[in-house]
Enzyme design. Structure first.
Site, PDB file in Angstrom:
ATOM      1  N   ASP A  32     -10.880   4.318  12.694  1.00 35.17           N
ATOM      2  CA  ASP A  32     -11.507   4.313  11.362  1.00 35.17           C
ATOM      3  C   ASP A  32     -12.038   2.917  11.046  1.00 35.17           C
ATOM      4  OD1 ASP A  32     -12.423   5.523   9.045  1.00 35.17           O
ATOM      5  OD2 ASP A  32     -10.574   5.159   7.926  1.00 35.17           O
TER       6      ASP A  32
ATOM      7  N   LYS B   5       0.845  -1.189   0.000  1.00 28.64           N
ATOM      8  CA  LYS B   5       0.000   0.000   0.000  1.00 28.64           C
ATOM      9  C   LYS B   5       0.880   1.237   0.000  1.00 28.64           C
ATOM     10  CE  LYS B   5      -3.544   2.415   2.678  1.00 28.64           C
ATOM     11  NZ  LYS B   5      -4.396   2.378   3.878  1.00 28.64           N
TER      12      LYS B   5
END
Length: 280
Positions: free
Chosen positions: A123, A13
């Site tokens: 989150d 990522k």
């Protein structure tokens, strides 16, 4: 997805440039996450960063600037995200799989919170819950996570709200308060979306709680073609009740993740002291 020399599959990522994070802070946070080892949390394999010089125009002049590119390497999880399994209706997966996912998320979150220096995810949402080939849940994406040195409540200094609307608790949106109950609220939203669908989540505030719980139970009994065992029926009942407690506006009325895990483990066992009351 990339392949290491030893044959291990990893997900890479690339992170957006974060000018406010220096290299030492970046390394410290990653080192903290590399110490996280739990079956319900995506394993961090490592990270890399590269600094290059570019020429940019600034106030009419060409100047040299350093650009830092960062990437993190994570274990590759084959089943995609939980978000892919959700829709307006209750989750398309069977109840046993849904319960396994719910329990896995809870156990992973309990691991993060249950330490002298807890990590708050901040989150938690279906897109950040990955599923492996056996449909076991793994909490992922710690881009907004914070490591704290106690379990007290913190006030953020920034007025810039970071997170995903719909999964953030009201005390954070209104007063920038961060506590373990932030993740608990997000967990409640996820469980309701699994059990009642996304449309069910948005409609439940307008239904009497007892009626909502009854409808969820009946919908799952119908979905399982009336073959749901008494044990599974109790799992459904317990999970939806937990979820509704998790999304209480008053954070002191939400259970802790330790209480939730304990309540799940007590399914089928005579309960003497189910969680109740106010907790900070």
């Amino acid at each position: 997805m990339e392949l290491f020399n030893n044959g291990e599959e990893v997900a890479v990522k690339k992170l957006h440039q974060m000018l406010w994070i220096d290299d030492e802070q970046f390394k410290n946070e990653l080192n903290n996450l590399m110490m996280v080892q739990h079956k319900n949390i995506v394993r961090l394999v490592g990270y890399c960063y590269h600094t290059s010089q570019i020429v940019v125009e600034y106030k009419g002049n060409h100047v040299s600037a350093s650009v830092v590119e960062r990437a993190i390497c994570l274990e590759y999880v084959q089943g995609g995200s939980l978000d892919n399994q959700l829709s307006a209706e209750p989750c398309r997966l069977d109840w046993d799989t849904c319960y396994k996912i719910i329990k896995g998320i809870c156990e992973g979150l309990h691991y993060l919170h249950n330490d002298d220096t807890p990590i708050y995810h901040l989150d938690l949402k279906p897109a950040n819950i990955l599923l492996d080939k056996d449909m076991a849940a793994k909490i992922a994406d710690f881009g907004l996570s914070r490591l704290f040195y106690s379990k007290q409540t913190y006030m953020t200094q920034s007025q810039d709200i970071k997170g995903t609307r719909g999964y953030m608790p009201p005390e954070y949106i209104n007063r920038q308060k961060i506590s373990p109950k932030f993740d608990v609220f997000s967990l409640g939203v996820i469980i309701i979306q699994i059990m009642a669908g996304k449309e069910g989540y948005y409609s439940f505030p307008y239904s009497p709680q007892k009626e909502f719980i009854k409808n969820v139970r009946e919908n799952w009994r119908t979905k399982e073609q009336a073959t749901m065992s008494p044990h599974a029926s109790e799992e459904v009942n317990t999970c939806i009740k937990i979820a509704l407690k998790c999304v209480e506006d008053d954070r002191t009325r939400r259970p802790t993740i330790a209480q939730i895990v304990n309540e799940l483990s007590n399914i089928g066992v005579a309960k003497v002291h189910p969680f109740s009351g106010r907790t900070s």
